[in-house]
Design a protein around this motif. Sequence first.
Motif, PDB file in Angstrom:
ATOM      1  N   GLY A 122      20.922  -9.771 -20.096  1.00 13.63           N
ATOM      2  CA  GLY A 122      20.419  -9.250 -21.364  1.00 13.63           C
ATOM      3  C   GLY A 122      19.169  -9.951 -21.859  1.00 13.63           C
ATOM      4  N   ILE A 123      18.332 -10.335 -20.898  1.00  9.94           N
ATOM      5  CA  ILE A 123      17.130 -11.076 -21.270  1.00  9.94           C
ATOM      6  C   ILE A 123      15.941 -10.121 -21.370  1.00  9.94           C
ATOM      7  CG2 ILE A 123      15.507 -12.876 -20.536  1.00  9.94           C
ATOM      8  CD1 ILE A 123      17.877 -14.153 -19.012  1.00  9.94           C
ATOM      9  N   SER A 124      15.280 -10.130 -22.479  1.00 12.10           N
ATOM     10  CA  SER A 124      14.038  -9.372 -22.590  1.00 12.10           C
ATOM     11  C   SER A 124      12.869 -10.334 -22.481  1.00 12.10           C
ATOM     12  CB  SER A 124      13.983  -8.606 -23.909  1.00 12.10           C
ATOM     13  OG  SER A 124      13.997  -9.537 -24.993  1.00 12.10           O
ATOM     14  N   THR A 125      11.712  -9.768 -22.160  1.00 13.69           N
ATOM     15  CA  THR A 125      10.511 -10.600 -22.035  1.00 13.69           C
ATOM     16  C   THR A 125       9.427 -10.024 -22.935  1.00 13.69           C
ATOM     17  OG1 THR A 125       9.759  -9.295 -20.157  1.00 13.69           O
ATOM     18  CG2 THR A 125      10.993 -11.304 -19.659  1.00 13.69           C
ATOM     19  N   ARG A 126       8.502 -10.871 -23.303  1.00 13.73           N
ATOM     20  CA  ARG A 126       7.426 -10.430 -24.194  1.00 13.73           C
ATOM     21  C   ARG A 126       6.539  -9.408 -23.479  1.00 13.73           C
ATOM     22  NH1 ARG A 126       2.291 -13.350 -25.380  1.00 13.73           N
ATOM     23  NH2 ARG A 126       1.374 -12.149 -27.082  1.00 13.73           N
ATOM     24  N   ARG A 127       6.142  -9.766 -22.268  1.00 15.18           N
ATOM     25  CA  ARG A 127       5.300  -8.847 -21.495  1.00 15.18           C
ATOM     26  C   ARG A 127       6.176  -7.992 -20.573  1.00 15.18           C
ATOM     27  NH1 ARG A 127       0.438 -11.607 -22.080  1.00 15.18           N
ATOM     28  NH2 ARG A 127       0.806 -13.821 -22.456  1.00 15.18           N
ATOM     29  N   PRO A 128       5.666  -6.820 -20.208  1.00 19.34           N
ATOM     30  CA  PRO A 128       6.385  -6.051 -19.177  1.00 19.34           C
ATOM     31  C   PRO A 128       6.393  -6.807 -17.841  1.00 19.34           C
ATOM     32  CG  PRO A 128       4.533  -4.797 -20.122  1.00 19.34           C
ATOM     33  CD  PRO A 128       4.423  -6.191 -20.641  1.00 19.34           C
ATOM     34  N   VAL A 129       7.346  -6.468 -17.012  1.00 17.07           N
ATOM     35  CA  VAL A 129       7.401  -6.995 -15.636  1.00 17.07           C
ATOM     36  C   VAL A 129       7.352  -5.792 -14.690  1.00 17.07           C
ATOM     37  CG1 VAL A 129       8.817  -8.200 -13.929  1.00 17.07           C
ATOM     38  CG2 VAL A 129       8.738  -9.029 -16.310  1.00 17.07           C
ATOM     39  N   GLU A 130       6.482  -5.850 -13.732  1.00 20.31           N
ATOM     40  CA  GLU A 130       6.403  -4.746 -12.755  1.00 20.31           C
ATOM     41  C   GLU A 130       6.652  -5.280 -11.342  1.00 20.31           C
ATOM     42  OE1 GLU A 130       2.934  -2.289 -12.954  1.00 20.31           O
ATOM     43  OE2 GLU A 130       3.337  -1.674 -15.041  1.00 20.31           O
ATOM     44  N   VAL A 131       7.358  -4.452 -10.554  1.00 21.11           N
ATOM     45  CA  VAL A 131       7.612  -4.782  -9.147  1.00 21.11           C
ATOM     46  C   VAL A 131       6.802  -3.817  -8.285  1.00 21.11           C
ATOM     47  CG1 VAL A 131       9.342  -5.076  -7.344  1.00 21.11           C
ATOM     48  CG2 VAL A 131       9.950  -5.499  -9.752  1.00 21.11           C
ATOM     49  N   ALA A 132       5.957  -4.356  -7.408  1.00 23.74           N
ATOM     50  CA  ALA A 132       5.076  -3.516  -6.601  1.00 23.74           C
ATOM     51  C   ALA A 132       5.532  -3.443  -5.143  1.00 23.74           C
ATOM     52  CB  ALA A 132       3.648  -4.048  -6.651  1.00 23.74           C
ATOM     53  N   ILE A 133       5.367  -2.251  -4.565  1.00 26.44           N
ATOM     54  CA  ILE A 133       5.456  -2.077  -3.098  1.00 26.44           C
ATOM     55  C   ILE A 133       4.061  -1.669  -2.643  1.00 26.44           C
ATOM     56  CG2 ILE A 133       6.551  -0.883  -1.174  1.00 26.44           C
ATOM     57  CD1 ILE A 133       8.773   0.027  -3.103  1.00 26.44           C
ATOM     58  N   PHE A 134       3.411  -2.509  -1.870  1.00 22.58           N
ATOM     59  CA  PHE A 134       2.061  -2.186  -1.421  1.00 22.58           C
ATOM     60  C   PHE A 134       2.095  -1.447  -0.079  1.00 22.58           C
ATOM     61  CE2 PHE A 134       1.220  -5.811  -4.318  1.00 22.58           C
ATOM     62  CZ  PHE A 134       0.373  -5.152  -5.201  1.00 22.58           C
ATOM     63  N   THR A 135       1.148  -0.543   0.069  1.00 18.28           N
ATOM     64  CA  THR A 135       1.057   0.323   1.255  1.00 18.28           C
ATOM     65  C   THR A 135       0.352  -0.404   2.411  1.00 18.28           C
ATOM     66  OG1 THR A 135       0.888   2.264  -0.188  1.00 18.28           O
ATOM     67  CG2 THR A 135       0.084   2.522   2.089  1.00 18.28           C
ATOM     68  N   GLU A 136       0.866  -0.222   3.639  1.00 18.83           N
ATOM     69  CA  GLU A 136       0.195  -0.697   4.875  1.00 18.83           C
ATOM     70  C   GLU A 136      -0.337  -2.131   4.720  1.00 18.83           C
ATOM     71  OE1 GLU A 136      -0.046  -0.795   7.893  1.00 18.83           O
ATOM     72  OE2 GLU A 136      -1.723   0.244   8.819  1.00 18.83           O
ATOM     73  N   GLU A 137       0.597  -3.060   4.563  1.00 14.94           N
ATOM     74  CA  GLU A 137       0.160  -4.457   4.515  1.00 14.94           C
ATOM     75  C   GLU A 137      -0.111  -4.977   5.918  1.00 14.94           C
ATOM     76  OE1 GLU A 137       0.470  -8.893   4.423  1.00 14.94           O
ATOM     77  OE2 GLU A 137       1.664  -7.456   5.576  1.00 14.94           O
ATOM     78  N   GLU A 138       0.668  -4.501   6.904  1.00 12.13           N
ATOM     79  CA  GLU A 138       0.599  -5.096   8.247  1.00 12.13           C
ATOM     80  C   GLU A 138      -0.669  -4.715   9.003  1.00 12.13           C
ATOM     81  OE1 GLU A 138       2.304  -7.421   9.224  1.00 12.13           O
ATOM     82  OE2 GLU A 138       4.257  -7.388   8.245  1.00 12.13           O
ATOM     83  N   GLY A 139      -1.208  -3.545   8.717  1.00 15.59           N
ATOM     84  CA  GLY A 139      -2.428  -3.142   9.432  1.00 15.59           C
ATOM     85  C   GLY A 139      -2.169  -2.749  10.874  1.00 15.59           C
ATOM     86  N   VAL A 140      -0.902  -2.666  11.251  1.00 16.54           N
ATOM     87  CA  VAL A 140      -0.585  -2.377  12.658  1.00 16.54           C
ATOM     88  C   VAL A 140      -0.869  -0.923  13.003  1.00 16.54           C
ATOM     89  CG1 VAL A 140       1.321  -2.180  14.296  1.00 16.54           C
ATOM     90  CG2 VAL A 140       1.099  -4.211  12.866  1.00 16.54           C
ATOM     91  N   ARG A 141      -0.578  -0.020  12.048  1.00 15.01           N
ATOM     92  CA  ARG A 141      -0.763   1.401  12.379  1.00 15.01           C
ATOM     93  C   ARG A 141      -2.213   1.846  12.205  1.00 15.01           C
ATOM     94  NH1 ARG A 141       2.045   6.838   9.820  1.00 15.01           N
ATOM     95  NH2 ARG A 141       0.913   8.276  11.192  1.00 15.01           N
ATOM     96  N   PHE A 142      -2.835   1.448  11.108  1.00 17.82           N
ATOM     97  CA  PHE A 142      -4.181   1.993  10.820  1.00 17.82           C
ATOM     98  C   PHE A 142      -5.294   0.961  11.011  1.00 17.82           C
ATOM     99  CE2 PHE A 142      -1.221   4.701   8.417  1.00 17.82           C
ATOM    100  CZ  PHE A 142      -1.563   5.935   8.939  1.00 17.82           C
ATOM    101  N   GLY A 143      -4.942  -0.288  11.343  1.00 13.94           N
ATOM    102  CA  GLY A 143      -5.972  -1.236  11.767  1.00 13.94           C
ATOM    103  C   GLY A 143      -6.474  -2.209  10.714  1.00 13.94           C
ATOM    104  N   THR A 144      -6.155  -2.000   9.438  1.00 12.77           N
ATOM    105  CA  THR A 144      -6.639  -2.931   8.409  1.00 12.77           C
ATOM    106  C   THR A 144      -5.450  -3.476   7.641  1.00 12.77           C
ATOM    107  OG1 THR A 144      -8.674  -1.656   8.151  1.00 12.77           O
ATOM    108  CG2 THR A 144      -8.124  -3.198   6.384  1.00 12.77           C
ATOM    109  N   ASP A 145      -5.250  -4.791   7.688  1.00 19.27           N
ATOM    110  CA  ASP A 145      -4.095  -5.304   6.961  1.00 19.27           C
ATOM    111  C   ASP A 145      -4.419  -5.438   5.474  1.00 19.27           C
ATOM    112  OD1 ASP A 145      -5.752  -7.377   7.570  1.00 19.27           O
ATOM    113  OD2 ASP A 145      -4.259  -8.608   8.567  1.00 19.27           O
ATOM    114  N   MET A 146      -3.396  -5.526   4.664  1.00 19.85           N
ATOM    115  CA  MET A 146      -3.514  -5.559   3.196  1.00 19.85           C
ATOM    116  C   MET A 146      -4.290  -4.347   2.687  1.00 19.85           C
ATOM    117  SD  MET A 146      -3.140  -8.859   4.347  1.00 19.85           S
ATOM    118  CE  MET A 146      -4.751  -9.611   4.473  1.00 19.85           C
ATOM    119  N   LEU A 147      -4.120  -3.201   3.341  1.00 19.88           N
ATOM    120  CA  LEU A 147      -4.919  -2.037   2.969  1.00 19.88           C
ATOM    121  C   LEU A 147      -4.623  -1.574   1.538  1.00 19.88           C
ATOM    122  CD1 LEU A 147      -6.984   0.034   4.178  1.00 19.88           C
ATOM    123  CD2 LEU A 147      -5.020   1.532   4.559  1.00 19.88           C
TER     124      LEU A 147
END
Lengths: 423, 423
Positions: A122-147
């Motif tokens: 039951g803890i609230s925070t002053r600021r919002p908290v967001e959880v991100a899923i980033f696309t194509e971090e590995e760069g294995v399929r399209f060639g650039t990591d952290m895309l």
Amino acid sequence: MTADTALVRIDKDRLWDSLTELGEVGAYHDEDTDLQGVRRLALTDEDIAGRELVMGWMREAGLALRRDRIGNVYARRAGEDDSLPPVLVGSHIDSVATAGRFDGCLGVLGGLEVVRTLDDNGISTRRPVEVAIFTEEEGVRFGTDMLGSAVAAGRIQLADARSQVDRDGVSVGAELDRHGLVGDVAVPIQPPHAYLECHIEQGPILAAGGKQIGVVRGVQAITWLELTIGGRAAHAGATPQHLRKNAGLAAAMITVHLNGMVESGDYGRLLATVGRQDNYPNLINIVPGNVLITVDLRNPDGEAMQRSIDDLQAYFAEVEETTGVTITSRTTARTPPVDFPEHMQDLVEKQATELGLTCDRITSGAGHDAGEIAALSPAGMIFVPGLYDGISHNPREYSTPEACADGINVLLRAVLELANSAD
Amino acid sequence: MTADTALVRIDKDRLWDSLTELGEVGAYHDEDTDLQGVRRLALTDEDIAGRELVMGWMREAGLALRRDRIGNVYARRAGEDDSLPPVLVGSHIDSVATAGRFDGCLGVLGGLEVVRTLDDNGISTRRPVEVAIFTEEEGVRFGTDMLGSAVAAGRIQLADARSQVDRDGVSVGAELDRHGLVGDVAVPIQPPHAYLECHIEQGPILAAGGKQIGVVRGVQAITWLELTIGGRAAHAGATPQHLRKNAGLAAAMITVHLNGMVESGDYGRLLATVGRQDNYPNLINIVPGNVLITVDLRNPDGEAMQRSIDDLQAYFAEVEETTGVTITSRTTARTPPVDFPEHMQDLVEKQATELGLTCDRITSGAGHDAGEIAALSPAGMIFVPGLYDGISHNPREYSTPEACADGINVLLRAVLELANSAD
């Protein structure tokens, strides 16, 4: 942090169960290790199935989901003052072709676990908290990591990212459209208040030093070179040494020289690796006529990195002179070093210390989404050790439930402090 | 040699035409070079077709054909005293998978051309002359080079040779039987009076020195080692140098060290080649965990060869100590040096000089049938230069019509002298 929140801990078993369940999506039997591995290349059906599973959990946790133009997911827990920029946590769930269950997933599912823990208590925070899923971090399929995170941070233009293609000629844009992943959040995104990412170390340093938490100083500069060494194929028995143009010898000289450069200490904390070598024709009784080798250079110091590249290029000329080969060098990747702000490092270290965990400041050898988001906001990273010298990109990749929980407890406390801070 | 025979010359065009026509048997289009190549692996249908063509020509020339137990062919031109041991000339017509038209074929068709020339000029010889086609010289299909001549000379037992299998499990014996190649000549064969073989150099030495004929001193000792280097695969960015067991570095150190051994001059005329290298996992950002390399050592001096092997093994221990890898060494081939008798070398040199051809004494880098038959009788070899640094085992292999004719004219005169000598 209030007295209450200082005692809050994440649910170790729930975190572990979510890592295990996500690890079943894209699971395959790995012949080399005889273990179950994970294969969720970015924007494949397996990757999308993994996203659906995690986004379902996010919705169950009451988070509001949005996507940006490159398909990055942001799952938001409202703040008391919801007009403030959020504290962003996250990582990626796409994987290499022979992956384990932890790389990236710990950061995403750890972020989810932080939110679940706040809810449970039951803890609230002053600021919002967001959880991100980033696309194509590995760069294995399209060639650039952290895309995905590079587009979110503005380093890579959306159009350039969408036009990248895999080896079958399928583009990022086509896959985003096919899966309906293009969201309404514009890129570059609005800077969050701060960004935090928990990740497995993917190396042996913490385990070798007996440390429980890595406080990440930053991400090393990375330079990749592909060297094409042109000599002359010749009969091993009929060609005297002085009439050879031995591309294999040239490759070996460069490999040995690079190791000497590292050991000299003249280039700071340089790491150098010749990982790939392809000889042609690769026969026992033929002097190699052509050899391709790759050079992987890492350095937390950008100036020392440049100096090492210059000196290496000068050495190529020496090798050409000595052996008669020609060396063509192509730069296939190059990223500058990223230093996380001192106050973010101090914040992570304080939480670890207060939890009684041993820790060490460590520079990330691999690239991470945090290195991109650092261009927008103060960013920091928490590393947890892995077994087997921290092996990663391999089904043997393994961090214990305790190590994972330690990392996410540090994340929880750091998120609370950032989300409640006055400024 | 009489005044008459000193003026006799072989028919350059006929020799060339026969090389060209035999080169059409087993011809294929080579993708790498965009040239027509030759593929007549031993005891395949293509090899048999080549044999049939050549044996037809032999019969047309009036030669009497016999085969031995391993399928070697002996085509006999009677001598004035037919009870004397023959002068044997020959080589092989089987080829590697990506061959040219000259390797081996020049020796066989050159022998035929010698006989045809004798006939054209009505020249008889005191001793018989025989032209041999030896079985499976290349060793590409069944794994042992000089197989047929080694059986003829008694170094390899017939039963052992017959039991060798190709990668599909088909044995030498089964192929000999299928093609009806088992003849009635017992092995080891009766020692001939002498053996001569003309062959392309397969190296750059004659061309580099501007010489027309190579007087072959002998065949170098050959040692092949296969090294399996076991290290530890590790992330290139996350693994400090002192925690690595870098199998690629170890391979490079050995390659560079071997070159230094050659250049030191401490091992006589040692040649050393690391032709093959296979890294695992062979990825740009992974320290090689396992590397296989091959070592090809050649030396005309058997003692110096042994010393180089001993010193190399000692260096392996150093590399293990320095890099933390383990090195396993397997000997996959080992043949002793062969020295052709001085009087055979002098005989060849005399003919070349009398023909006004420049020549050089040279040690054969490759193995040849002559190296086997040398165990039975005095043997000698004549080398002719090739273009493109003497490239061989490649469709670019090329010796000019003039170079081929020069070699076979030397062979003709040497055969005449040997076949007519009193002792």
